[in-house]
Design an enzyme around this catalytic site. Structure first.
Site, mmCIF file in Angstrom:
data_model
loop_
_atom_site.group_PDB
_atom_site.id
_atom_site.type_symbol
_atom_site.label_atom_id
_atom_site.label_comp_id
_atom_site.label_asym_id
_atom_site.label_seq_id
_atom_site.Cartn_x
_atom_site.Cartn_y
_atom_site.Cartn_z
ATOM 1 N N ASP A 163 0.836 -1.204 0.000
ATOM 2 C CA ASP A 163 0.000 0.000 0.000
ATOM 3 C C ASP A 163 0.874 1.258 0.000
ATOM 4 O O ASP A 163 2.095 1.178 0.018
ATOM 5 C CB ASP A 163 -0.923 -0.027 1.233
ATOM 6 C CG ASP A 163 -0.149 0.026 2.531
ATOM 7 O OD1 ASP A 163 1.025 -0.394 2.552
ATOM 8 O OD2 ASP A 163 -0.686 0.495 3.543
ATOM 9 N N GLU A 166 3.536 1.317 2.590
ATOM 10 C CA GLU A 166 4.554 0.276 2.532
ATOM 11 C C GLU A 166 4.448 -0.638 3.746
ATOM 12 O O GLU A 166 5.444 -1.057 4.315
ATOM 13 C CB GLU A 166 5.943 0.922 2.415
ATOM 14 C CG GLU A 166 5.888 2.115 1.466
ATOM 15 C CD GLU A 166 7.215 2.671 1.008
ATOM 16 O OE1 GLU A 166 8.140 2.680 1.820
ATOM 17 O OE2 GLU A 166 7.304 3.071 -0.161
ATOM 18 N N GLU A 320 7.074 15.212 8.063
ATOM 19 C CA GLU A 320 6.225 14.148 7.520
ATOM 20 C C GLU A 320 4.948 14.008 8.343
ATOM 21 O O GLU A 320 3.866 13.828 7.815
ATOM 22 C CB GLU A 320 6.981 12.814 7.532
ATOM 23 C CG GLU A 320 6.161 11.650 7.010
ATOM 24 C CD GLU A 320 6.929 10.334 7.008
ATOM 25 O OE1 GLU A 320 7.518 9.980 8.058
ATOM 26 O OE2 GLU A 320 6.962 9.669 5.958
#
Ligand code: BGC
Length: 365
Positions: A163, A166, A320
């Site tokens: 996905d 990962e 992130e």
């Protein structure tokens, strides 16, 4: 909280993207984080799309040139994969195209890290098509690579792969199928894909998802699961697989908002996310905002834009993920900080989705 200075942060975001681009055209996912110094097709395609929208056409073109080289250099490998699948044989996993590359376009070697993912190649076709049309770039240099990727997707779209995050490989994932659908549809519109091949894939994805992908009325993280994942937002914007005002899209948005969106802004990936404790991702706040724009919910989109801006540090760098309001599994934070250090920053994809949402809101300078 003072009002965010979007004009400044948008300029900074574009500078972060262009400033870290490799001379060969690749974008590192995060130049400062040890395991993200590579170039992903998924991250890079969204980054190039943002650069293209923000007027940095040369940066986007350089990335697409790099992708075309990476793909044509692997024409033999693509031919072996498509031929094996055509004979009904499953190729060795190492034969499939990787998800990330060295900045010079070389293979990263066996890092022991999830590498078979197809979504990035669909995302590349989508970003390339958009860029060529937006800036009237000659498609000729990209035709061979695009045709190889179209063949590759036509052969692999229905095979389980990792996905977006990962993490799981055992199923076909909603966001992966959405990216492949969006890429093939865009490439067909741009004259980069044989229309019959593209229609076979987009029609196949529609049928598969209708049969197995909406058990509770909304799209799911993977076929056969009932859970949502915020990556499904991309099925609405930008990939237009479903529309947020149609029943399936509206139900998907409602389920993501119920399970994964914090009222103050910010979006978790999925409920079981333990990576750095499972904070909120600026990338996903960007996708959510873009979906809101399509649904006519401009004030909600603006809230996500403001939330992303509030995650920037004093130097205008976006991470992130941000701990934000709440971690889903705080007991896991220390493990990841010990293993790989602080959360990745700057994440170029975060800057890209901030620019993209600003563009969707019509405030990109
Ligand atoms: C994410 C991927 C992303 C990569 C580089 C991983 O942790 O799960 O979606 O492509 O980082 O940013």
């Amino acid at each position: 909280m003072s009002a965010p200075d979007h004009a400044r942060l948008l300029r900074r975001s574009l500078a972060v993207i262009t400033g870290h681009q490799d001379t060969g055209g690749a974008y590192p996912a995060c130049p400062a984080y040890p395991v993200y110094r590579y170039a992903w097709f998924r991250d890079g395609s969204f980054i190039a799309d943002a650069a293209s929208r923000a007027g940095a056409a040369d940066s986007a073109t350089a990335f697409h040139d790099w992708c075309a080289r990476v793909v044509t250099d692997r024409a033999d490998r693509i031919g072996r994969v498509t031929a094996a699948l055509g004979r009904g044989e499953m190729p060795d996993e190492a034969e499939f195209l990787p998800t990330r590359y060295e900045l010079d376009g070389g293979d990263t070697g066996d890092s022991g890290w999830a590498d078979f993912q197809t979504d990035g190649y669909g995302t590349w076709l989508w970003a390339l098509s958009g860029h060529l049309g937006r800036h009237r770039v000659d498609p000729a240099p990209y035709r061979e690579a695009a045709a190889l990727v179209v063949d590759y997707i036509a052969a692999t779209w229905n095979i389980p792969c990792y996905d977006w995050w990962e993490e799981t490989q055992e199923e076909r994932h909603g966001a992966t199928l959405g990216a492949l659908y969006g890429g093939m549809a865009a490439a067909a519109r741009a004259g980069l894909a044989d229309p019959a091949t593209a229609a076979r894939v987009t029609g196949g994805i529609e049928r598969l998802v209708a049969e197995r992908g909406i058990p509770g009325g909304h799209l799911t993280r993977s076929l056969g699961s009932g859970a949502v994942d915020a990556s499904l937002l991309a099925c609405m914007a930008p990939f237009s697989f479903v529309d947020p005002t149609d029943p399936v899209g509206a139900a998907t948005l409602a389920a993501v908002e119920r399970d994964l969106v914090e009222p103050e802004g910010g979006v978790h990936r999925h409920l079981a996310d333990v990576f750095y404790g499972g904070g909120q991702w600026p990338v996903l706040a960007g996708f959510l905002g873009s979906v809101h724009v399509r649904a006519g919910r401009t004030a909600d989109a603006r809230r996500e834009l403001d939330w992303i801006a509030a995650q920037a540090d004093d130097d205008g760098l976006l991470p992130e993920q941000a701990p934000g309001v709440r971690l889903l599994h705080p007991e896991h934070l220390e493990h990841w900080e010990t293993k790989w250090g602080p959360v990745a920053k700057p994440l170029l994809w975060s800057h890209a989705m901030y620019l993209t949402l600003a563009d969707d809101l019509g405030i990109l300078p």
